[in-house]
Design a protein around this motif. Structure first.
Motif, mmCIF file in Angstrom:
data_model
loop_
_atom_site.group_PDB
_atom_site.id
_atom_site.type_symbol
_atom_site.label_atom_id
_atom_site.label_comp_id
_atom_site.label_asym_id
_atom_site.label_seq_id
_atom_site.Cartn_x
_atom_site.Cartn_y
_atom_site.Cartn_z
ATOM 1 N N ASP A 451 -5.849 22.172 -44.511
ATOM 2 C CA ASP A 451 -6.370 23.360 -45.379
ATOM 3 C C ASP A 451 -7.916 23.662 -45.025
ATOM 4 O OD1 ASP A 451 -3.807 24.006 -45.933
ATOM 5 O OD2 ASP A 451 -4.037 22.867 -48.198
ATOM 6 N N ASP A 452 -8.538 22.655 -44.950
ATOM 7 C CA ASP A 452 -9.995 22.559 -44.787
ATOM 8 C C ASP A 452 -10.424 23.003 -43.213
ATOM 9 O OD1 ASP A 452 -11.621 22.649 -46.996
ATOM 10 O OD2 ASP A 452 -10.957 20.488 -47.452
ATOM 11 N N GLY A 453 -9.554 23.140 -42.476
ATOM 12 C CA GLY A 453 -9.648 23.290 -40.780
ATOM 13 C C GLY A 453 -10.122 22.085 -40.208
ATOM 14 N N ILE A 454 -9.685 20.804 -40.664
ATOM 15 C CA ILE A 454 -9.995 19.794 -40.146
ATOM 16 C C ILE A 454 -8.695 19.374 -39.134
ATOM 17 C CG2 ILE A 454 -10.420 17.179 -40.330
ATOM 18 C CD1 ILE A 454 -12.741 18.847 -41.226
ATOM 19 N N LYS A 455 -8.924 18.985 -37.870
ATOM 20 C CA LYS A 455 -7.747 18.501 -36.876
ATOM 21 C C LYS A 455 -7.402 17.023 -37.221
ATOM 22 C CE LYS A 455 -9.830 21.465 -33.485
ATOM 23 N NZ LYS A 455 -10.658 21.871 -32.293
ATOM 24 N N ASP A 506 -17.071 3.959 -47.631
ATOM 25 C CA ASP A 506 -16.376 4.421 -48.581
ATOM 26 C C ASP A 506 -16.733 6.030 -48.724
ATOM 27 O OD1 ASP A 506 -14.897 2.386 -48.921
ATOM 28 O OD2 ASP A 506 -15.893 1.546 -50.970
ATOM 29 N N VAL A 507 -15.853 7.079 -48.998
ATOM 30 C CA VAL A 507 -16.217 8.362 -49.183
ATOM 31 C C VAL A 507 -15.159 8.930 -50.111
ATOM 32 C CG1 VAL A 507 -16.183 10.547 -47.739
ATOM 33 C CG2 VAL A 507 -16.815 8.708 -46.515
ATOM 34 N N PRO A 508 -15.820 9.688 -51.104
ATOM 35 C CA PRO A 508 -14.946 10.331 -52.062
ATOM 36 C C PRO A 508 -14.095 11.311 -51.494
ATOM 37 C CG PRO A 508 -17.200 10.292 -52.705
ATOM 38 C CD PRO A 508 -17.369 9.886 -51.340
ATOM 39 N N ASN A 514 -16.401 17.336 -45.839
ATOM 40 C CA ASN A 514 -17.756 17.775 -45.484
ATOM 41 C C ASN A 514 -18.268 16.311 -44.506
ATOM 42 O OD1 ASN A 514 -17.884 20.203 -46.302
ATOM 43 N ND2 ASN A 514 -18.683 19.578 -48.327
ATOM 44 N N ALA A 515 -17.645 15.235 -44.910
ATOM 45 C CA ALA A 515 -18.443 14.007 -44.415
ATOM 46 C C ALA A 515 -17.831 13.733 -43.181
ATOM 47 C CB ALA A 515 -17.692 12.741 -45.360
ATOM 48 N N ILE A 516 -16.462 14.504 -42.808
ATOM 49 C CA ILE A 516 -15.787 14.177 -41.513
ATOM 50 C C ILE A 516 -16.455 15.166 -40.652
ATOM 51 C CG2 ILE A 516 -13.613 14.852 -40.356
ATOM 52 C CD1 ILE A 516 -12.268 13.806 -42.691
ATOM 53 N N GLU A 518 -19.563 16.365 -40.598
ATOM 54 C CA GLU A 518 -20.978 15.755 -40.337
ATOM 55 C C GLU A 518 -20.899 14.637 -39.402
ATOM 56 O OE1 GLU A 518 -24.519 13.467 -42.685
ATOM 57 O OE2 GLU A 518 -23.164 14.436 -43.699
ATOM 58 N N LYS A 519 -20.073 13.917 -39.379
ATOM 59 C CA LYS A 519 -19.786 12.768 -38.465
ATOM 60 C C LYS A 519 -19.365 13.142 -37.098
ATOM 61 C CE LYS A 519 -19.376 8.704 -41.597
ATOM 62 N NZ LYS A 519 -20.493 8.413 -41.097
ATOM 63 N N ILE A 520 -18.420 14.074 -37.387
ATOM 64 C CA ILE A 520 -18.072 14.661 -35.950
ATOM 65 C C ILE A 520 -19.186 15.435 -35.168
ATOM 66 C CG2 ILE A 520 -16.779 16.396 -34.887
ATOM 67 C CD1 ILE A 520 -15.095 14.054 -35.642
ATOM 68 N N SER A 521 -20.116 16.168 -35.936
ATOM 69 C CA SER A 521 -21.009 16.948 -34.947
ATOM 70 C C SER A 521 -22.073 15.934 -34.572
ATOM 71 C CB SER A 521 -21.849 17.696 -36.323
ATOM 72 O OG SER A 521 -22.646 16.869 -37.149
ATOM 73 N N LYS A 522 -22.110 14.686 -35.087
ATOM 74 C CA LYS A 522 -23.051 13.691 -34.292
ATOM 75 C C LYS A 522 -22.452 13.017 -33.350
ATOM 76 C CE LYS A 522 -25.390 12.935 -38.544
ATOM 77 N NZ LYS A 522 -25.701 11.633 -39.885
ATOM 78 N N LEU A 523 -21.003 12.915 -33.166
ATOM 79 C CA LEU A 523 -20.202 12.127 -32.294
ATOM 80 C C LEU A 523 -19.887 12.954 -31.022
ATOM 81 C CD1 LEU A 523 -17.790 10.271 -34.571
ATOM 82 C CD2 LEU A 523 -19.663 9.220 -33.388
ATOM 83 N N LEU A 524 -19.689 14.071 -31.223
ATOM 84 C CA LEU A 524 -19.025 14.883 -30.185
ATOM 85 C C LEU A 524 -20.050 16.159 -29.870
ATOM 86 C CD1 LEU A 524 -15.577 15.804 -31.695
ATOM 87 C CD2 LEU A 524 -16.189 13.963 -30.176
#
Length: 524
Positions: A451-455, A506-508, A514-516, A518-524
Motif C-alpha cells: 500500500d505504501d508502494g514498497i516492492k 530494530d525499526v518501529p 520510510n526506513a526502507i 532511506e536504505k534503498i536510496s543508499k543501496l541502489l
C-alpha cells in the motif's frame, strides 16, 4: 533412414533443401506457375523425409520456430533495462509514441524496400478478403500512418516487433522476429537540425548502455551519387554498386572490386576512380571530419559536381552541430552506402566493434564460419519521399534512427554473463519470520508495504525455515529483509537486515516504509 546417412549425405540433403526453399520463395515472388511451385514443394518435402528429421506421427519437437527465441527471467531483465534506457532518451527529447498493426495491407509494404527487402516480407494467407503481410520494419508503417492521417509534423518513437524472412544468425542478434526501436522527426525544419538530434540520441543511448567503444559512420546520398557520376558509373547501376561498396567494412577492396567488374559490369577504370573516393578515409585515417570533407572535395572531378558539393555542404553543417552537442563518436565515412532504397540525404550507422570482448561469445562463429560479431547497432537517415509514395500530394520530410535492439540485447546478455549475477526482479524487501505460526503477520506487513508502494514479497509457506528465507534473499539479490518474531510483534517493531552486510537494526512499524526507502536510496 536418418540413422544410415553419413554426415556428408546429410549435408548434401540439407543444402538441396535450402536451395529448393530459396527457389520456391523466388517463384512465389515472381508469381510463377502454381503447378511448378507445387512440384518444388513436393520435392523439398521428399528430401526432408529422406533427411529423417520429421517425428513419428503424434509426436513433435518442442522448439521455437527458426529465427526466434524464448526470453527467460534473466534475459527479460536485460531486455527491460535496455528498453528503459532507450525509452528514457526518446522521452527526454520530447517524443510521443504510437503503435501500428503487426500486419499491413500487402500493397502498403511491397515496393518500399527494394528488390532484396521485398523478398524478405512474410505474406499471410487470404483469410478475409484482404492480402496482408507482416510488417518488415516500423518506418514504412509510420509513413503510411502520416499519409493516412494527414499529419505533417510529429516527433515520435515506436518500439515493437517486426518480421523478416531472412536467414537468421542468432549469435549476431539477427532473427526473423525481433524488436525495433525507432525515433523519427517528421516535418519541415531548418537544415540538419533533426539529423543532429537523432545522432545525439544515438550517442546518449549507446553511452548509457555502456557497451564499450562505438562510432557512428556518416555519409550523404548526394555525396555517393556525385562520386559515382564522376567515376563514370551509370545511374541505373547506383543501387547495385552501392551494395558492393557497403561491404568494405568487412571485405577487402580487391574482392569488392572483383565483384563489381565480374558480376556487375564495371570496368577497371571506373572501379579505380571509385576506389579512390570510397576508400578516402582508409587512405587518410588521421584527418578530422572537416579536414576529410575539405580534402576529398579537392579530388579531380568532385569539385565540379553539384550533387557532391551539396552533400558535402550539408554534412559540414551537421558535423558542426554534432560538435555543439558534444558528440565525439561521429566520423565521415565515404564508403557508407546503406538503406538507399528510400534514404534521400544524410545516412548514418553506429557500430560497436569490441562490444563482445571478454565474453564467451567473443570467439564464437556463426553458421558461415564468420566471427559472431554484432555488426551495426543503430542506423538511420533522411527519407523525404516515403510519405509521398502513399499520398502524392503529401510533402512530409522525415529523419529517423532505428536501434538494432536485439543486437544490443545480445551484447548486454553476453557482458552480463561474464560479470555478476543479474537481478531478475525488483523486490526491495523480503518479509521473513524467525518462528512458527506467523504467516498472517507476514501477510499484514506485506500488505502495508504494498500500500505504501514498497516492492515486497514473502515465502508461500506457513512455517518456512529462517535460513531458507535468508538464502532466497541472497540468491535473488534482494537488498533488505524484515525479520519478525514474538518479541517484535509485542513491541510493534521489526528487525531490518541488510542482506549483503548482514547488519541488523530494530525499526518501529510506524516508520518502516520510510526506513526502507532511506536504505534503498543508499543501496541502489
Amino acid at each position: 533412414m536418418s540413422s544410415t546417412l553419413s554426415e556428408a549425405q546429410r549435408k548434401t540433403l540439407q543444402d538441396e533443401i535450402k536451395a529448393l526453399g530459396d527457389e520456391i520463395r523466388a517463384l512465389k515472388t515472381d508469381k510463377a506457375d502454381p503447378q511448378l511451385i507445387k512440384e518444388r514443394v513436393a520435392a523439398m518435402l521428399q528430401k526432408k523425409a529422406a533427411l529423417g528429421d520429421e517425428q513419428p506421427s503424434g509426436k513433435f519437437v518442442l522448439k521455437t520456430p527458426k529465427g526466434t527465441r524464448d526470453y527467460g527471467p534473466a534475459s527479460m531483465a536485460v531486455r527491460e533495462s535496455v528498453l528503459k534506457t532507450v525509452t528514457a532518451s526518446f522521452k527526454k527529447h520530447g517524443a510521443e509514441t504510437i503503435d501500428t498493426p503487426v500486419f499491413e495491407l500487402r500493397e502498403v509494404l511491397m515496393g518500399k524496400y527494394g528488390e532484396e527487402g521485398g523478398k524478405l516480407v512474410y505474406d499471410l494467407q487470404d483469410q478475409g478478403g484482404e492480402l496482408l503481410s507482416m510488417r518488415y520494419d516500423l518506418t514504412v508503417p509510420f509513413a503510411r500512418y502520416l499519409a493516412m492521417n494527414k499529419i505533417t509534423n510529429i516527433k515520435r518513437y515506436h518500439i515493437a516487433k517486426v518480421y523478416r524472412r531472412d536467414q537468421p544468425v542468432m549469435t549476431r542478434g539477427r532473427y526473423r522476429e525481433f524488436y525495433q526501436c525507432d525515433f523519427d522527426i517528421a516535418g519541415q525544419y531548418d537544415l540538419m537540425l533533426p539529423e543532429a538530434e537523432c545522432l545525439k540520441i544515438v550517442d546518449e543511448v549507446l553511452s548509457g548502455l555502456e557497451i564499450g567503444d562505438f562510432y557512428v559512420n556518416l555519409n550523404h546520398r548526394l555525396i555517393l551519387e556525385g562520386m559515382f557520376a564522376v567515376a563514370g558509373i551509370p545511374a541505373d547501376k547506383f543501387k547495385t554498386i552501392c551494395s558492393s561498396v557497403d561491404k568494405l567494412d568487412k571485405t577487402p577492396w580487391a574482392e569488392v572490386e572483383e565483384e563489381m567488374i565480374k558480376e556487375k559490369g564495371l570496368n577497371s577504370e571506373q572501379t579505380t576512380k571509385l576506389g579512390a573516393f570510397v576508400r578516402f578515409r582508409e587512405i587518410n585515417p588521421t584527418l578530422s571530419n572537416s579536414e576529410l570533407l575539405s580534402k576529398i572535395a579537392e579530388l579531380e572531378g568532385l569539385s565540379n559536381n553539384d550533387k557532391f558539393k551539396k552533400g558535402v555542404s550539408e554534412l559540414q553543417v551537421l558535423i558542426e552541430y554534432c560538435d555543439i552537442y558534444g558528440i565525439k563518436s561521429v566520423k565521415f565515412e565515404p564508403a557508407l552506402a546503406r538503406g538507399l532504397d528510400y534514404y534521400t540525404g544524410a545516412i548514418y550507422e553506429a557500430v560497436a566493434p569490441k562490444a563482445l570482448e571478454g565474453t564467451a561469445v567473443e570467439k564464437a562463429e556463426d553458421a558461415e564460419g564468420q566471427p559472431a560479431g554484432v555488426g551495426s547497432v543503430a542506423a538511420g537517415g533522411r527519407y523525404d519521399g516515403l510519405v509521398g509514395m502513399f499520398s502524392p500530394k503529401a510533402n512530409v520530410p522525415c529523419v529517423g534512427v532505428s536501434f538494432g535492439i536485439e543486437r544490443l540485447f545480445a551484447i548486454k546478455e553476453a557482458r552480463q554473463a561474464a560479470q555478476s549475477v543479474l537481478r531478475t526482479s525488483e523486490t526491495e524487501v523480503f518479509v521473513a519470520s524467525a518462528q512458527k505460526n506467523l504467516l498472517k503477520e507476514r501477510m499484514k506487513i506485506c500488505k502495508e508495504l504494498w500500500d505504501d508502494g514498497i516492492k515486497a514479497e514473502f515465502a508461500y509457506k506457513a512455517n518456512p525455515k529462517l535460513l531458507t528465507q535468508l538464502q532466497y534473499c541472497e540468491e535473488r539479490k534482494i537488498p533488505l529483509v524484515i525479520i519478525i518474531g514474538e518479541r517484535e510483534i509485542q513491541e510493534k517493531i521489526v528487525k531490518l537486515r541488510n542482506v549483503a552486510s548482514r547488519e541488523e537494526e530494530d525499526v518501529p512499524l510506524s516508520s518502516l516504509a520510510n526506513a526502507i526507502r532511506e536504505k534503498i536510496s543508499k543501496l541502489l
